[in-house]
Motif scaffolding. Structure first.
Motif, PDB file in Angstrom:
ATOM      1  N   LYS A  91      51.388  45.528  31.976  1.00 18.56           N
ATOM      2  CA  LYS A  91      52.125  46.695  31.484  1.00 18.56           C
ATOM      3  C   LYS A  91      53.480  46.705  32.186  1.00 18.56           C
ATOM      4  N   ARG A 101      63.270  48.124  25.286  1.00 19.75           N
ATOM      5  CA  ARG A 101      63.391  47.548  23.941  1.00 19.75           C
ATOM      6  C   ARG A 101      63.537  46.026  24.016  1.00 19.75           C
ATOM      7  N   CYS A 103      62.407  44.079  26.379  1.00 18.93           N
ATOM      8  CA  CYS A 103      61.077  43.553  26.747  1.00 18.93           C
ATOM      9  C   CYS A 103      60.168  43.476  25.517  1.00 18.93           C
ATOM     10  N   GLN A 104      60.143  44.546  24.742  1.00 15.37           N
ATOM     11  CA  GLN A 104      59.283  44.592  23.550  1.00 15.37           C
ATOM     12  C   GLN A 104      59.676  43.524  22.545  1.00 15.37           C
ATOM     13  N   GLU A 105      60.980  43.381  22.316  1.00 17.05           N
ATOM     14  CA  GLU A 105      61.459  42.417  21.317  1.00 17.05           C
ATOM     15  C   GLU A 105      61.220  40.978  21.764  1.00 17.05           C
ATOM     16  N   SER A 108      57.467  40.224  21.572  1.00 16.72           N
ATOM     17  CA  SER A 108      57.083  40.084  20.165  1.00 16.72           C
ATOM     18  C   SER A 108      57.562  38.746  19.593  1.00 16.72           C
ATOM     19  N   VAL A 116      52.338  45.138  27.225  1.00 25.05           N
ATOM     20  CA  VAL A 116      52.745  46.442  26.685  1.00 25.05           C
ATOM     21  C   VAL A 116      53.958  46.873  27.504  1.00 25.05           C
ATOM     22  N   ALA A 117      55.029  47.300  26.846  1.00 30.88           N
ATOM     23  CA  ALA A 117      56.221  47.769  27.564  1.00 30.88           C
ATOM     24  C   ALA A 117      56.517  49.202  27.149  1.00 30.88           C
ATOM     25  N   GLU A 118      56.667  50.083  28.141  1.00 33.87           N
ATOM     26  CA  GLU A 118      56.909  51.504  27.850  1.00 33.87           C
ATOM     27  C   GLU A 118      58.004  52.062  28.739  1.00 33.87           C
TER      28      GLU A 118
END
Length: 206
Positions: A91, A101, A103-105, A108, A116-118
């Motif tokens: 996480k 964002r 990290c998420q991109e 993916s 999971v990045a929050e």
């Protein structure tokens, strides 16, 4: 990229592909959102990816280990470690939305299913983890104060659960409160490049 196979010769084909993809992805994202300093982006593999993987030299996380990357920025050390340990769960948290964002991109784009990045401050994180990792986010006593609540009591790695952080320079003051239990390893133990001098990986069981 060659610098990674120099130190991690047994990377799978999949891991090599994922690591290779980071170059174009981070160059692209960095042109839109400055997550790595402009003059440092060309040193991505040495200064960011390999630096993150010093943690993988210190400890080989067992499958199902839960790891929190505290103050992940653009994804370091969390994303390189997630590539290296596909059977562990990561996480990534940071207070800055645009960094999360990225990290998420990136996760993916390279098909990382274990990340999971929050957007979240450390004080707000309630999850339980085997290890908290970070890269020069804040002085160690401050970090420990925040994340102590997040360290799980269940143990299943060779090292007891705790905090693993990457830092440089004179660390005497911030390691002083933990001097009897902290483990400090110079990165030149693992890597021969000049840049790793006076840089360390600190492990603190909690």
């Amino acid at each position: 990229m060659q610098i990674l196979t120099k130190y991690f010769p047994s990377l799978t084909e999949r891991q090599q592909e994922q690591f290779a993809a980071l170059d174009a992805l981070y160059h692209d994202w960095n042109s839109k959102i400055n997550v790595i300093s402009r003059k440092d982006i060309d040193n991505l593999y040495e200064h960011h990816v390999l630096h993150s993987l010093a943690i993988a030299k210190l400890i080989h996380f067992k499958p199902d280990t839960q790891i929190l990357d505290f103050g992940c920025g653009g994804g370091f050390p969390g994303i390189p470690l997630a590539i290296m340990f596909p059977e562990c769960r990561f996480k990534l948290i940071d207070g800055t939305a645009k960094k999360i964002r990225v990290c998420q991109e990136v996760a993916s784009a390279i098909g990382l299913k274990n990340v999971v990045a929050e957007q979240r401050r450390g004080e707000e994180e309630r999850g339980q983890y085997d290890f908290v990792v970070s890269r020069a986010v804040m002085p160690l006593p401050d970090l420990v104060k925040i994340v102590r609540k997040n360290i799980s009591k269940k143990q299943h790695n060779a090292y007891p659960n705790g905090v693993i952080t990457l830092k440089g320079g004179d660390l005497q003051n911030e390691t002083q409160p933990f001097k009897k239990i902290i483990d400090t390893t110079e990165l030149t133990t693992y890597f021969s490049e000049e840049w790793f001098k006076e840089k360390f990986v600190l492990y603190l069981p909690i």
